[in-house]
Design a protein around this motif. Structure first.
Motif, PDB file in Angstrom:
ATOM      1  N   UNK A  74       4.010   2.258 -15.002  1.00 49.20           N
ATOM      2  CA  UNK A  74       3.813   1.470 -13.790  1.00 49.20           C
ATOM      3  C   UNK A  74       2.405   0.864 -13.819  1.00 49.20           C
ATOM      4  N   UNK A  75       2.264  -0.426 -13.531  1.00 54.30           N
ATOM      5  CA  UNK A  75       0.955  -1.092 -13.675  1.00 54.30           C
ATOM      6  C   UNK A  75      -0.121  -0.571 -12.735  1.00 54.30           C
ATOM      7  N   UNK A  76       0.255   0.074 -11.644  1.00 47.70           N
ATOM      8  CA  UNK A  76      -0.753   0.569 -10.692  1.00 47.70           C
ATOM      9  C   UNK A  76      -0.779   2.096 -10.645  1.00 47.70           C
ATOM     10  N   UNK A  77      -0.225   2.711 -11.673  1.00 49.82           N
ATOM     11  CA  UNK A  77      -0.160   4.166 -11.726  1.00 49.82           C
ATOM     12  C   UNK A  77      -1.561   4.773 -11.835  1.00 49.82           C
ATOM     13  N   UNK A  78      -1.765   5.887 -11.130  1.00 52.47           N
ATOM     14  CA  UNK A  78      -3.029   6.607 -11.204  1.00 52.47           C
ATOM     15  C   UNK A  78      -3.729   6.656  -9.864  1.00 52.47           C
ATOM     16  N   UNK A  79      -4.933   7.229  -9.864  1.00 55.44           N
ATOM     17  CA  UNK A  79      -5.745   7.290  -8.661  1.00 55.44           C
ATOM     18  C   UNK A  79      -5.217   8.211  -7.584  1.00 55.44           C
ATOM     19  N   UNK A  80      -4.458   9.239  -7.962  1.00 58.08           N
ATOM     20  CA  UNK A  80      -3.818  10.079  -6.942  1.00 58.08           C
ATOM     21  C   UNK A  80      -4.834  10.966  -6.235  1.00 58.08           C
ATOM     22  N   UNK A  81      -4.737  10.977  -4.913  1.00 54.90           N
ATOM     23  CA  UNK A  81      -5.701  11.699  -4.101  1.00 54.90           C
ATOM     24  C   UNK A  81      -5.085  12.844  -3.307  1.00 54.90           C
ATOM     25  N   UNK A  82      -3.763  12.931  -3.219  1.00 56.48           N
ATOM     26  CA  UNK A  82      -3.132  14.006  -2.448  1.00 56.48           C
ATOM     27  C   UNK A  82      -1.674  14.138  -2.862  1.00 56.48           C
ATOM     28  N   UNK A  83      -1.117  15.328  -2.620  1.00 55.22           N
ATOM     29  CA  UNK A  83       0.282  15.599  -2.956  1.00 55.22           C
ATOM     30  C   UNK A  83       0.843  16.601  -1.956  1.00 55.22           C
ATOM     31  N   UNK A 129      11.002  18.190  -5.131  1.00 54.30           N
ATOM     32  CA  UNK A 129      10.680  16.875  -4.591  1.00 54.30           C
ATOM     33  C   UNK A 129       9.227  16.841  -4.119  1.00 54.30           C
ATOM     34  N   UNK A 130       8.584  15.690  -4.273  1.00 56.26           N
ATOM     35  CA  UNK A 130       7.190  15.581  -3.858  1.00 56.26           C
ATOM     36  C   UNK A 130       6.883  14.169  -3.365  1.00 56.26           C
ATOM     37  N   UNK A 131       5.814  14.090  -2.579  1.00 55.61           N
ATOM     38  CA  UNK A 131       5.210  12.830  -2.148  1.00 55.61           C
ATOM     39  C   UNK A 131       3.757  12.885  -2.559  1.00 55.61           C
ATOM     40  N   UNK A 132       3.232  11.790  -3.070  1.00 59.10           N
ATOM     41  CA  UNK A 132       1.814  11.705  -3.431  1.00 59.10           C
ATOM     42  C   UNK A 132       1.285  10.346  -2.999  1.00 59.10           C
ATOM     43  N   UNK A 133      -0.029  10.256  -2.804  1.00 57.24           N
ATOM     44  CA  UNK A 133      -0.651   8.978  -2.448  1.00 57.24           C
ATOM     45  C   UNK A 133      -1.794   8.689  -3.404  1.00 57.24           C
ATOM     46  N   UNK A 134      -2.070   7.410  -3.582  1.00 62.56           N
ATOM     47  CA  UNK A 134      -3.213   6.998  -4.396  1.00 62.56           C
ATOM     48  C   UNK A 134      -4.300   6.456  -3.482  1.00 62.56           C
ATOM     49  N   UNK A 135      -5.530   6.414  -4.004  1.00 63.44           N
ATOM     50  CA  UNK A 135      -6.632   5.930  -3.170  1.00 63.44           C
ATOM     51  C   UNK A 135      -6.741   4.411  -3.168  1.00 63.44           C
ATOM     52  N   UNK A 185      -4.030   2.927  -1.791  1.00 62.85           N
ATOM     53  CA  UNK A 185      -3.051   2.641  -0.750  1.00 62.85           C
ATOM     54  C   UNK A 185      -1.629   2.497  -1.233  1.00 62.85           C
ATOM     55  N   UNK A 186      -1.183   3.394  -2.115  1.00 67.83           N
ATOM     56  CA  UNK A 186       0.208   3.421  -2.550  1.00 67.83           C
ATOM     57  C   UNK A 186       0.779   4.811  -2.313  1.00 67.83           C
ATOM     58  N   UNK A 187       2.072   4.859  -2.067  1.00 67.93           N
ATOM     59  CA  UNK A 187       2.748   6.130  -1.841  1.00 67.93           C
ATOM     60  C   UNK A 187       3.834   6.314  -2.901  1.00 67.93           C
ATOM     61  N   UNK A 188       3.791   7.454  -3.567  1.00 64.82           N
ATOM     62  CA  UNK A 188       4.736   7.775  -4.640  1.00 64.82           C
ATOM     63  C   UNK A 188       5.695   8.851  -4.156  1.00 64.82           C
ATOM     64  N   UNK A 189       6.948   8.683  -4.523  1.00 64.18           N
ATOM     65  CA  UNK A 189       7.955   9.725  -4.292  1.00 64.18           C
ATOM     66  C   UNK A 189       8.609  10.042  -5.625  1.00 64.18           C
ATOM     67  N   UNK A 235       9.790   6.163  -6.763  1.00 64.68           N
ATOM     68  CA  UNK A 235       9.270   4.941  -6.140  1.00 64.68           C
ATOM     69  C   UNK A 235       7.757   5.046  -6.068  1.00 64.68           C
ATOM     70  N   UNK A 236       7.117   3.872  -6.046  1.00 66.41           N
ATOM     71  CA  UNK A 236       5.650   3.809  -5.956  1.00 66.41           C
ATOM     72  C   UNK A 236       5.305   2.504  -5.253  1.00 66.41           C
ATOM     73  N   UNK A 237       5.181   2.586  -3.923  1.00 67.22           N
ATOM     74  CA  UNK A 237       5.093   1.392  -3.096  1.00 67.22           C
ATOM     75  C   UNK A 237       3.760   1.295  -2.375  1.00 67.22           C
ATOM     76  N   UNK A 238       3.246   0.079  -2.204  1.00 66.56           N
ATOM     77  CA  UNK A 238       1.998  -0.087  -1.442  1.00 66.56           C
ATOM     78  C   UNK A 238       2.248   0.091   0.052  1.00 66.56           C
ATOM     79  N   UNK A 239       1.270   0.664   0.738  1.00 67.18           N
ATOM     80  CA  UNK A 239       1.330   0.705   2.185  1.00 67.18           C
ATOM     81  C   UNK A 239       1.242  -0.717   2.737  1.00 67.18           C
ATOM     82  N   UNK A 240       1.943  -0.958   3.831  1.00 66.21           N
ATOM     83  CA  UNK A 240       1.875  -2.254   4.503  1.00 66.21           C
ATOM     84  C   UNK A 240       1.607  -2.024   5.984  1.00 66.21           C
TER      85      UNK A 240
END
Length: 282
Positions: free
Chosen positions: A32-41, A49-55, A57-61, A78-83
């Motif tokens: 994924x081109x914006x993969x990385x920068x994870x700050x929480x899980x 199952x897990x949810x993680x966020x990047x710094x 502003x993206x949310x990964x499931x 999924x790895x989607x930007x917050x809107x």
């Protein structure tokens, strides 16, 4: 007789201190081109199952593949930007997401360290910023780093820095729409707060980080729900792990387990690492 002797020694010496046993570390990669920068899980009760966020502003499931309970692979679903609530992209100041908490109904909360506050998230859409005027005095890029949620629905958020090396970390609480400082956590040495979670045991777990020349040290402390009973469960040497920023405490048939995630800062010499520990309690 042996059982009697063991019981007598336990009575005299007291219970063994709690400690963390390293179960394994898994390097997570993706195209994924914006993969990385994870700050929480946050890991679900099933441990898969897990949810993680990047710094950024993206949310990964995603989900963990496990063999005999141990990590064997990771699937990114999924790895989607917050809107924003109007469907537009967020500004840089609005998308520096750092802390994550998920309640029993699946409601997600995220804390931010540039525009200081906490937001509810539905899907990947941000709600209104929940904040107090006291947050205005916090340092940019060093504020609301860690977020946790208790069984009663109260949110707890901790800044990365307290403002002075001798000043304790305030633990801000949001309950019934009102903010207060629930308690303070002693600041010990150079470690800074990067993550928090309230475990199934009701205790407060704090993940901390220290950078030393060539790499990172990790510390995990545990407190009672009111900040009392401080215990240091883990303090690693430099380069034991990468830049661990996220912590999730959950329970399986064998007891409490901690799942940690690292922020690679989008640098080629760092890695996104999933680390797991088992808590051996007294």
């Amino acid at each position: 007789m042996r059982a009697f002797i063991s019981a007598f020694l336990l009575l005299v010496a007291g219970p063994a201190p709690a400690e963390l046993v390293h179960l394994g570390s898994f390097e997570w990669t993706s195209n994924h081109p914006r993969f990385g920068g994870f700050s929480a899980i946050e890991v679900s009760d099933n441990g898969r199952d897990f949810v993680a966020i990047s710094d950024l502003g993206l949310i990964a499931r995603g989900s963990f593949d496990r063999v005999d309970g141990m990590l064997a692979g990771i699937k990114l679903n999924s790895f989607d930007p917050f809107i924003s609530s109007t469907g537009t992209d967020l500004s840089r100041a609005d998308r520096d997401s750092e802390g994550l908490a998920v309640d029993t109904d699946g409601q997600i909360y995220v804390s931010f360290e540039w525009r200081h506050g906490v937001r509810r998230v539905n899907g990947n859409t941000m709600g209104a910023l929940m904040r107090t005027d006291a947050f205005s005095a916090m340092q940019p890029n060093s504020s609301l780093e860690a977020l946790a949620l208790d069984a009663g629905g109260a949110l707890f958020v901790i800044p990365e820095r307290s403002g002075r090396p001798t000043r304790p970390f305030p633990v801000w609480r949001l309950i019934d729409g009102n903010w207060d400082v629930a308690f303070e956590i002693p600041r010990r040495g150079p470690f800074l707060v990067t993550g928090a979670d309230i475990g199934p045991d009701g205790r407060f777990y704090i993940l901390e980080r220290d950078f030393v020349l060539v790499g990172f040290r990790t510390r995990i402390r545990r407190f009672g729900p009111d900040g009392s009973g401080e215990e240091t469960l883990l303090e690693t040497d430099v380069l034991t792990h990468d830049n661990l920023e996220g912590i999730s405490v959950w329970e399986d048939a064998e007891g409490l387990r901690l799942t940690l995630i690292s922020d690679d800062n989008y640098r080629s010499w760092q890695r996104t690492e999933i680390v797991e520990y088992r808590l051996t309690d007294d």
